[in-house]
Design a protein around this motif. Sequence first.
Motif, PDB file in Angstrom:
ATOM      1  N   ILE A  28      26.448  -5.976  36.317  1.00 17.87           N
ATOM      2  CA  ILE A  28      25.134  -6.589  36.551  1.00 17.87           C
ATOM      3  C   ILE A  28      24.442  -5.940  37.751  1.00 17.87           C
ATOM      4  N   PHE A  29      25.221  -5.290  38.614  1.00 20.22           N
ATOM      5  CA  PHE A  29      24.614  -4.608  39.754  1.00 20.22           C
ATOM      6  C   PHE A  29      23.989  -3.271  39.358  1.00 20.22           C
ATOM      7  N   SER A  30      24.202  -2.839  38.108  1.00 17.11           N
ATOM      8  CA  SER A  30      23.576  -1.611  37.631  1.00 17.11           C
ATOM      9  C   SER A  30      22.118  -1.838  37.241  1.00 17.11           C
ATOM     10  N   PHE A  31      21.693  -3.105  37.244  1.00 14.03           N
ATOM     11  CA  PHE A  31      20.324  -3.456  36.889  1.00 14.03           C
ATOM     12  C   PHE A  31      19.536  -3.809  38.150  1.00 14.03           C
ATOM     13  N   ALA A  52      17.888 -10.947  41.242  1.00 15.61           N
ATOM     14  CA  ALA A  52      17.795  -9.520  41.545  1.00 15.61           C
ATOM     15  C   ALA A  52      19.151  -8.984  42.007  1.00 15.61           C
ATOM     16  N   SER A  53      19.221  -7.661  42.156  1.00 14.54           N
ATOM     17  CA  SER A  53      20.490  -7.041  42.549  1.00 14.54           C
ATOM     18  C   SER A  53      20.917  -7.446  43.961  1.00 14.54           C
ATOM     19  N   ASP A  54      19.962  -7.950  44.768  1.00 16.62           N
ATOM     20  CA  ASP A  54      20.331  -8.450  46.105  1.00 16.62           C
ATOM     21  C   ASP A  54      20.654  -9.934  46.070  1.00 16.62           C
ATOM     22  N   SER A  55      20.748 -10.482  44.863  1.00 12.20           N
ATOM     23  CA  SER A  55      21.088 -11.890  44.615  1.00 12.20           C
ATOM     24  C   SER A  55      19.952 -12.862  44.906  1.00 12.20           C
ATOM     25  N   SER A  56      18.782 -12.360  45.235  1.00 12.80           N
ATOM     26  CA  SER A  56      17.648 -13.263  45.398  1.00 12.80           C
ATOM     27  C   SER A  56      17.251 -13.806  44.028  1.00 12.80           C
ATOM     28  N   SER A  70      22.770 -17.814  38.150  1.00 16.75           N
ATOM     29  CA  SER A  70      23.820 -17.237  38.978  1.00 16.75           C
ATOM     30  C   SER A  70      24.429 -16.052  38.246  1.00 16.75           C
ATOM     31  N   GLY A  71      25.149 -15.220  38.990  1.00 18.18           N
ATOM     32  CA  GLY A  71      25.770 -14.055  38.384  1.00 18.18           C
ATOM     33  C   GLY A  71      27.206 -13.901  38.839  1.00 18.18           C
ATOM     34  N   ASP A  72      28.021 -13.296  37.997  1.00 19.70           N
ATOM     35  CA  ASP A  72      29.420 -13.019  38.305  1.00 19.70           C
ATOM     36  C   ASP A  72      29.687 -11.587  37.851  1.00 19.70           C
TER      37      ASP A  72
END
Length: 123
Positions: A28-31, A52-56, A70-72
């Motif tokens: 998911i950090f590739s996006f 977003a990739s910065d978790s905002s 949320s993301g994992d």
Amino acid sequence: QVQLVESGGGLVQAGESLRLSCAASASIFSFNAMGWYRQAPGKQRELVAGIASDSSTNYADSVKGRFTISGDNAKKSVYLQMNSLKPEDTAVYYCNAHREVPSGYGRRRFDYWGQGTQVTVSS
């Protein structure tokens, strides 16, 4: 080719909760960001929540305080926890991911979509 697979939709009564999951075929950090959109019959697709990739995160006004994204990355998944559901939340929910790459003097955006999952909230 990126694949996104949603799950977790269903039929619930007003006030109940659902959790949607979106499994990606890439980190998911590739996006640049991932998000959940929804489309009700006769209406345009709208952004519900994004991360977003910065978790905002950001949310549509209509779901603030009720939905949480949320993301994992270990599971390459993004989730949408939906509480206090209302009949107006009824729609097909789509997972989206996008990347932006340099192109000429600007940037080019690539969007990827899941197949959608139906959420129906009865009154």
